[in-house]
Design an enzyme around this catalytic site. Sequence first.
Site, PDB file in Angstrom:
ATOM      1  N   CYS A  11      -5.725   0.168  -8.448  1.00 67.76           N
ATOM      2  CA  CYS A  11      -5.127  -0.215  -7.195  1.00 67.76           C
ATOM      3  C   CYS A  11      -6.618  -0.663  -6.424  1.00 67.76           C
ATOM      4  CB  CYS A  11      -4.411   1.048  -6.468  1.00 67.76           C
ATOM      5  SG  CYS A  11      -3.798   0.885  -4.796  1.00 67.76           S
ATOM      6  N   HIS A  15       3.019  -1.957  -9.721  1.00 60.85           N
ATOM      7  CA  HIS A  15       1.781  -1.445  -8.809  1.00 60.85           C
ATOM      8  C   HIS A  15       1.741  -0.023  -9.015  1.00 60.85           C
ATOM      9  CE1 HIS A  15      -1.319  -1.810  -6.483  1.00 60.85           C
ATOM     10  NE2 HIS A  15      -1.266  -0.946  -5.732  1.00 60.85           N
ATOM     11  N   ASP A  63       3.892  -6.755  -9.028  1.00 58.13           N
ATOM     12  CA  ASP A  63       3.005  -6.666  -7.982  1.00 58.13           C
ATOM     13  C   ASP A  63       3.011  -7.368  -7.164  1.00 58.13           C
ATOM     14  OD1 ASP A  63       1.014  -5.141  -6.508  1.00 58.13           O
ATOM     15  OD2 ASP A  63      -0.348  -5.160  -7.996  1.00 58.13           O
TER      16      ASP A  63
END
Length: 251
Positions: A134, A221, A189
């Site tokens: 991330c 994600h 994502d």
Amino acid sequence: MTNVQGTSLDIRTPDGTADAYLAHPGDGAAHPGVLLYMDAFGLRPALEDIARRLAGHGYTVLVPNVLYRAGRAPVVELPDFIDPAQRPEIFKPLFGLVQSLTPDLALRDAGAYLDWLDASPLVADGPMGTAGYCMGGVLALRTAAAHPDRFGAVASFHAGRLVTEAEDSPHRLLGRVTAELYFGHADQDQSMPADRIEALEQAADAAGVTYRSERYEGASHGYTQADTAAYDAEADERHWRNLLELFARRL
């Protein structure tokens, strides 16, 4: 896999003290160092599990709480399992904290983390690795660009905002990186859609870096984070295969 030891520790930075987690093989010997960057939910048991698994393959792994300026981890209260209904409430305070970690602050901290790894008898001489999840994928790339002589491998998984309009966008830093890069994108994502993945790859080609950029079909994600509803076991195992292969070859 080998016996692993894990411990919490503090690292002095130019701006204070960052709490961190260290995982390493239990033989007491020096092993290649890895700077592991957290996702936005932060340093917690799920990240410690990742660090221990990686350490079990022969690495000394440091996971700093990059949001230490807001307090020790966890900087916000987290449930044992993060489901979609809880994410907006959790992200309300986290969003501002993540935004406050400017590139300048992050790189100032990175220098302290690297100094700590350099001084540790548990870290072998030679190139280190860095990996991030991330927001950590962005931090890993920025760190490798700022310290190109220190890293042999950089891995980024389900990272968003690797391509922005900013002058210091991560993709504009690729020409400074000498390490081999791996990008594992979640194809679901919204923070890194297909056109930005293509722009990242074009920038990497233009920079002449050695890299692989792959889309994890059907993955969302956060697919590596086992304490969230975004976790995808198949994608996670794919991530481990690619991460371990990269580090085994370059560290």
